[in-house]
Design a protein around this motif. Structure first.
Motif, PDB file in Angstrom:
ATOM      1  N   LEU A 179      11.487  65.194 -10.220  1.00 52.14           N
ATOM      2  CA  LEU A 179      11.040  66.493 -10.728  1.00 52.14           C
ATOM      3  C   LEU A 179      12.185  67.152 -11.485  1.00 52.14           C
ATOM      4  N   ASP A 180      12.001  67.363 -12.771  1.00 48.55           N
ATOM      5  CA  ASP A 180      13.059  67.912 -13.619  1.00 48.55           C
ATOM      6  C   ASP A 180      12.772  69.392 -13.878  1.00 48.55           C
ATOM      7  N   GLU A 181      13.435  70.259 -13.105  1.00 41.84           N
ATOM      8  CA  GLU A 181      13.229  71.708 -13.181  1.00 41.84           C
ATOM      9  C   GLU A 181      11.740  72.041 -13.232  1.00 41.84           C
ATOM     10  N   PRO A 182      10.999  71.655 -12.201  1.00 45.61           N
ATOM     11  CA  PRO A 182       9.538  71.743 -12.245  1.00 45.61           C
ATOM     12  C   PRO A 182       8.974  73.153 -12.169  1.00 45.61           C
ATOM     13  N   THR A 183       9.753  74.122 -11.677  1.00 46.32           N
ATOM     14  CA  THR A 183       9.192  75.458 -11.476  1.00 46.32           C
ATOM     15  C   THR A 183       9.749  76.494 -12.448  1.00 46.32           C
ATOM     16  N   ALA A 184      10.391  76.064 -13.523  1.00 48.08           N
ATOM     17  CA  ALA A 184      10.912  77.014 -14.509  1.00 48.08           C
ATOM     18  C   ALA A 184       9.756  77.813 -15.105  1.00 48.08           C
ATOM     19  N   GLY A 185       9.873  79.134 -15.065  1.00 45.66           N
ATOM     20  CA  GLY A 185       8.861  79.999 -15.658  1.00 45.66           C
ATOM     21  C   GLY A 185       7.628  80.201 -14.806  1.00 45.66           C
ATOM     22  N   VAL A 186       7.680  79.798 -13.538  1.00 43.99           N
ATOM     23  CA  VAL A 186       6.522  79.930 -12.652  1.00 43.99           C
ATOM     24  C   VAL A 186       6.766  81.073 -11.674  1.00 43.99           C
ATOM     25  N   ASP A 187       5.708  81.823 -11.347  1.00 50.40           N
ATOM     26  CA  ASP A 187       5.884  83.003 -10.491  1.00 50.40           C
ATOM     27  C   ASP A 187       6.243  82.590  -9.061  1.00 50.40           C
ATOM     28  N   PRO A 188       6.842  83.519  -8.286  1.00 49.35           N
ATOM     29  CA  PRO A 188       7.349  83.177  -6.950  1.00 49.35           C
ATOM     30  C   PRO A 188       6.292  82.608  -6.011  1.00 49.35           C
ATOM     31  N   LYS A 189       5.065  83.127  -6.050  1.00 49.92           N
ATOM     32  CA  LYS A 189       4.015  82.618  -5.163  1.00 49.92           C
ATOM     33  C   LYS A 189       3.690  81.164  -5.501  1.00 49.92           C
ATOM     34  N   ALA A 190       3.545  80.869  -6.800  1.00 49.58           N
ATOM     35  CA  ALA A 190       3.252  79.494  -7.215  1.00 49.58           C
ATOM     36  C   ALA A 190       4.419  78.562  -6.872  1.00 49.58           C
ATOM     37  N   ARG A 191       5.659  79.078  -6.993  1.00 46.25           N
ATOM     38  CA  ARG A 191       6.822  78.261  -6.642  1.00 46.25           C
ATOM     39  C   ARG A 191       6.797  77.891  -5.166  1.00 46.25           C
ATOM     40  N   ARG A 192       6.483  78.879  -4.328  1.00 44.83           N
ATOM     41  CA  ARG A 192       6.463  78.620  -2.882  1.00 44.83           C
ATOM     42  C   ARG A 192       5.360  77.623  -2.529  1.00 44.83           C
ATOM     43  N   GLU A 193       4.190  77.780  -3.129  1.00 47.68           N
ATOM     44  CA  GLU A 193       3.085  76.856  -2.858  1.00 47.68           C
ATOM     45  C   GLU A 193       3.446  75.442  -3.324  1.00 47.68           C
ATOM     46  N   PHE A 194       4.132  75.353  -4.469  1.00 48.79           N
ATOM     47  CA  PHE A 194       4.560  74.057  -4.986  1.00 48.79           C
ATOM     48  C   PHE A 194       5.487  73.380  -3.991  1.00 48.79           C
ATOM     49  N   TRP A 195       6.443  74.136  -3.453  1.00 52.47           N
ATOM     50  CA  TRP A 195       7.399  73.551  -2.520  1.00 52.47           C
ATOM     51  C   TRP A 195       6.751  73.173  -1.200  1.00 52.47           C
ATOM     52  N   ASP A 196       5.724  73.895  -0.794  1.00 51.54           N
ATOM     53  CA  ASP A 196       4.972  73.494   0.391  1.00 51.54           C
ATOM     54  C   ASP A 196       4.333  72.118   0.163  1.00 51.54           C
ATOM     55  N   GLU A 197       3.801  71.913  -1.044  1.00 47.91           N
ATOM     56  CA  GLU A 197       3.214  70.614  -1.388  1.00 47.91           C
ATOM     57  C   GLU A 197       4.278  69.507  -1.348  1.00 47.91           C
ATOM     58  N   ILE A 198       5.468  69.815  -1.886  1.00 46.70           N
ATOM     59  CA  ILE A 198       6.551  68.823  -1.921  1.00 46.70           C
ATOM     60  C   ILE A 198       6.948  68.412  -0.501  1.00 46.70           C
ATOM     61  N   HIS A 199       7.040  69.386   0.393  1.00 41.50           N
ATOM     62  CA  HIS A 199       7.404  69.058   1.775  1.00 41.50           C
ATOM     63  C   HIS A 199       6.305  68.252   2.458  1.00 41.50           C
TER      64      HIS A 199
END
Length: 318
Positions: free
Chosen positions: A166-186
């Motif tokens: 993942l190359d800077e996958p959350t650049a420009g994404v809002d905090p809620k979407a970032r947190r949900e993304f990281w939950d998916e990654i875990h």
């Protein structure tokens, strides 16, 4: 460099030594060693131009190193790059799917590329896994940044890779979407998927099992976030004052003083840090007599260490 938990050879997804890559007369990656265990989330930190993306591309077979050797997913990075590519999911910085196709159509296209059997079932399962079913017929070009990111992740895991880059996958994404993304990654890592992710966000770095810091081609530190902080030997004071103006003035007075390596405002709080505690204490002593300022010795943050390393690094464009 700090050391982390050791892995047996069978647990290593990435095991490389001496990776080096130059473009023209500029050495972008310089003698990098790396070991990443199965199911780990491994974070890359570093300033722009530090070699993070190039390192990722060397590991997954998209680039051939000028020097160095090792394996990725058990394959030789020099001679078996085509085999590595088939078992890797790579999410680039820029959204790279077709914006005039729907979510479902994009995933069906990816399934065709990888010749996934029973495409319809694979697409359905991927839509459900990433909570995209309700938007399956929406054109990708009309999605918000967070939903585009979710679609990009879905396209990367459809073929069930063993390694996700993942190359800077959350650049420009809002905090809620970032947190949900990281939950998916875990969740993916819990299922055994190994993840390499480059990021500029310190909160994301702290969610990685291990991190490494790259600066202009050099690997300067690696380990858990706590290990990297401890190995920096950084001492930090936090200062609050009666007004922003007073804190701003203090920051200007402290910058450049012998023993003060970092002066960084965080809102109404000033972080003052140095690598040598006694020298730092002497530097700030005259200012601690000011009764309007409240000084507290504190644990350095990962961001403090990040700033210190950036200040100490030399740009390889120069």
């Amino acid at each position: 460099m700090s050391a982390s938990l050791e892995h047996s050879d069978n647990d290593l997804v990435i095991d490389v030594e001496g990776l080096t890559k130059s473009f023209g007369n500029r050495k972008v990656v310089n003698n990098v060693d790396m070991q990443v265990g199965r199911g780990e989330i491994y974070g890359f930190l570093g300033p722009n131009g530090s070699g993070k993306t190039t390192t990722i591309r060397l590991l997954c077979g998209l680039l051939t190193p000028d020097a160095g050797h090792g394996t990725c997913l058990g394959y030789d990075i020099l001679t078996q790059s085509s085999s590595i590519k088939l078992e890797v999911g790579y999410m680039t910085q820029k959204f790279s799917l077709y914006e005039d196709l729907s979510i479902r159509e994009n995933l069906d296209f990816i399934a065709r590329i990888y010749e996934i059997p029973d495409r319809e079932k694979a697409v359905k399962e991927t839509l459900e896994k990433l909570n995209l079913t309700a938007r399956a017929n929406q054109l990708a070009g009309t999605l918000s940044g967070g939903w585009k990111q979710r679609l990009a992740l879905a396209s990367c895991i459809m073929h069930k890779p063993k390694l996700l880059l993942l190359d800077e996958p959350t650049a420009g994404v809002d905090p809620k979407a970032r947190r949900e993304f990281w939950d998916e990654i875990h969740d993916l890592a819990d299922d055994g998927l190994t993840v390499l992710v480059s990021t500029h966000y310190m909160d994301e770095a702290e969610r990685c099992h291990k991190i490494c810091y790259l600066a202009y081609g050099q690997l300067l530190a690696r380990g858990t976030a706590d290990e990297v902080i401890a190995s920096s030997n950084l001492q930090t004071w936090t200062v609050t004052g009666p007004s922003q103006k007073r804190i701003h003035q203090l920051a200007r007075d402290l910058k450049g003083r012998h023993g003060v390596d970092i002066v960084a405002p965080f809102g109404a709080i000033l972080h003052v840090s140095g690598k040598h505690g006694a020298t730092l204490d002497r530097a700030i002593a005259p200012f601690r007599n000011d009764p309007s300022l409240q000084w507290q010795k504190d644990k350095p943050t990962l961001e403090d260490v990040f700033i210190l390393m950036m200040n100490q690094s030399q740009d390889n464009f120069q």
